[in-house]
Design an enzyme around this catalytic site. Structure first.
Site, PDB file in Angstrom:
ATOM      1  N   CYS A 144     -50.801   0.412  60.765  1.00 59.45           N
ATOM      2  CA  CYS A 144     -51.460   1.712  60.704  1.00 59.45           C
ATOM      3  C   CYS A 144     -51.911   2.085  59.297  1.00 59.45           C
ATOM      4  O   CYS A 144     -52.983   2.624  59.110  1.00 59.45           O
ATOM      5  CB  CYS A 144     -50.504   2.787  61.241  1.00 59.45           C
ATOM      6  SG  CYS A 144     -51.008   4.494  60.902  1.00 59.45           S
ATOM      7  N   PHE A 145     -51.075   1.800  58.306  1.00 58.48           N
ATOM      8  CA  PHE A 145     -51.288   2.395  56.996  1.00 58.48           C
ATOM      9  C   PHE A 145     -52.308   1.658  56.135  1.00 58.48           C
ATOM     10  O   PHE A 145     -52.372   1.873  54.942  1.00 58.48           O
ATOM     11  CB  PHE A 145     -49.949   2.526  56.255  1.00 58.48           C
ATOM     12  CG  PHE A 145     -49.214   3.783  56.626  1.00 58.48           C
ATOM     13  CD1 PHE A 145     -49.181   4.878  55.775  1.00 58.48           C
ATOM     14  CD2 PHE A 145     -48.573   3.882  57.843  1.00 58.48           C
ATOM     15  CE1 PHE A 145     -48.520   6.041  56.125  1.00 58.48           C
ATOM     16  CE2 PHE A 145     -47.904   5.042  58.203  1.00 58.48           C
ATOM     17  CZ  PHE A 145     -47.876   6.127  57.339  1.00 58.48           C
TER      18      PHE A 145
END
Length: 271
Positions: A144-145
């Site tokens: 996600c990041f």
């Protein structure tokens, strides 16, 4: 002034955390509770995947077991998040609430503004919120990041809070990770890529795009103080009073049922 419920930080395994969030979400749909802000941590560390991700294609389950990393599927979309050194929040509220914009992006911004106020009260300066960025698909991984979505909270242009949202039957659930200490190498030991070279490139890219608050400000954060200040920031943003509470008996019964779902391997591997 309207009153919302706040449930303060407790630590659970991944399946339990997701069961509690969905139980509050379901109970709200049936009129059994107030808008709720919840804080929690994860024990053991857990890799959560988005609702539409393919667990076995994108996550190295053998490595998760070897490293004692739990895993579970979220009710929300998005990509994989390693929940380790962080404080997680969730907000459950009706879509018909005048504070909630019909636009997902604008509701993200409104909630992020409250989170930023809480960080500022803790002496943490953040970047200005913006619409995010267009990312080349070459750089995307299951993590996600490695990308900034609209109005996510950043420090030094690195994402420190990553959130995901689900709306169903007129109710909004948003939960997000307030990262304190980000370990990109640990994350990518758990993420599958097509080649070692792609993994190395994705890891370097993510390290430029994401971090933890403590990594960026150079000091330790008291998680209890941070939690209190985020409550204050969101109370100001929403113009509500937060009243400390716990799960209702109805929610606790739902949790028991939903926990079995989130612990079920078939559910976690269903995509």
């Amino acid at each position: 002034m309207n009153q919302w419920r706040v449930i303060h930080n407790k630590s659970y395994e991944g399946a339990m955390n997701m069961a509690i969030d969905e139980a509050i979400f379901t109970a709200y749909k049936k009129g059994h509770n107030k808008p709720t802000l919840r804080f929690y941590t994860w024990e053991p560390a857990c890799l959560s995947i988005g609702y539409f991700q393919k667990l076995e294609d994108e996550i190295d389950l053998d490595k998760c077991r070897c490293m004692n990393i739990d895993y579970t599927r979220r009710i929300t979309g998005g990509r994989a998040v390693l929940h380790d050194n962080e404080l997680t929040y969730s907000i459950i509220i009706g879509e018909d609430n005048p504070l909630i914009d019909k636009s997902i992006n604008l509701s993200y911004r409104y909630i992020s503004e409250g989170l930023v106020k809480g960080l500022n009260l803790s002496g943490i300066e953040t970047d200005n919120l913006n619409r995010g960025e267009r990312i080349s698909r070459e750089n995307l991984s299951a993590a996600c990041f490695n990308a900034h979505a609209s109005y996510e909270v950043t420090i030094n242009n690195k994402k420190v809070i990553g959130s995901a949202q689900s709306r169903k039957d007129g109710v909004l659930l948003q939960h997000g990770s307030i990262i304190l200490d980000f370990d990109v190498e640990k994350l990518f030991k758990l993420i599958k890529t097509k080649t070692p070279e792609l993994k190395e490139r994705a890891m370097k890219f993510t390290a430029k795009k994401a971090s933890g608050i403590e990594n960026e400000i150079g000091r330790k954060i008291d998680i209890d103080i941070l939690q209190k200040n985020i409550v204050k920031g969101l109370a100001e943003q929403f113009n509500v009073e937060f009243v400390e509470g716990d799960l209702t008996d109805y929610e606790k019964q739902l949790v028991k049922e939903l926990y079995e779902k989130y612990k079920n391997e078939e559910y976690n591997k269903k995509r």
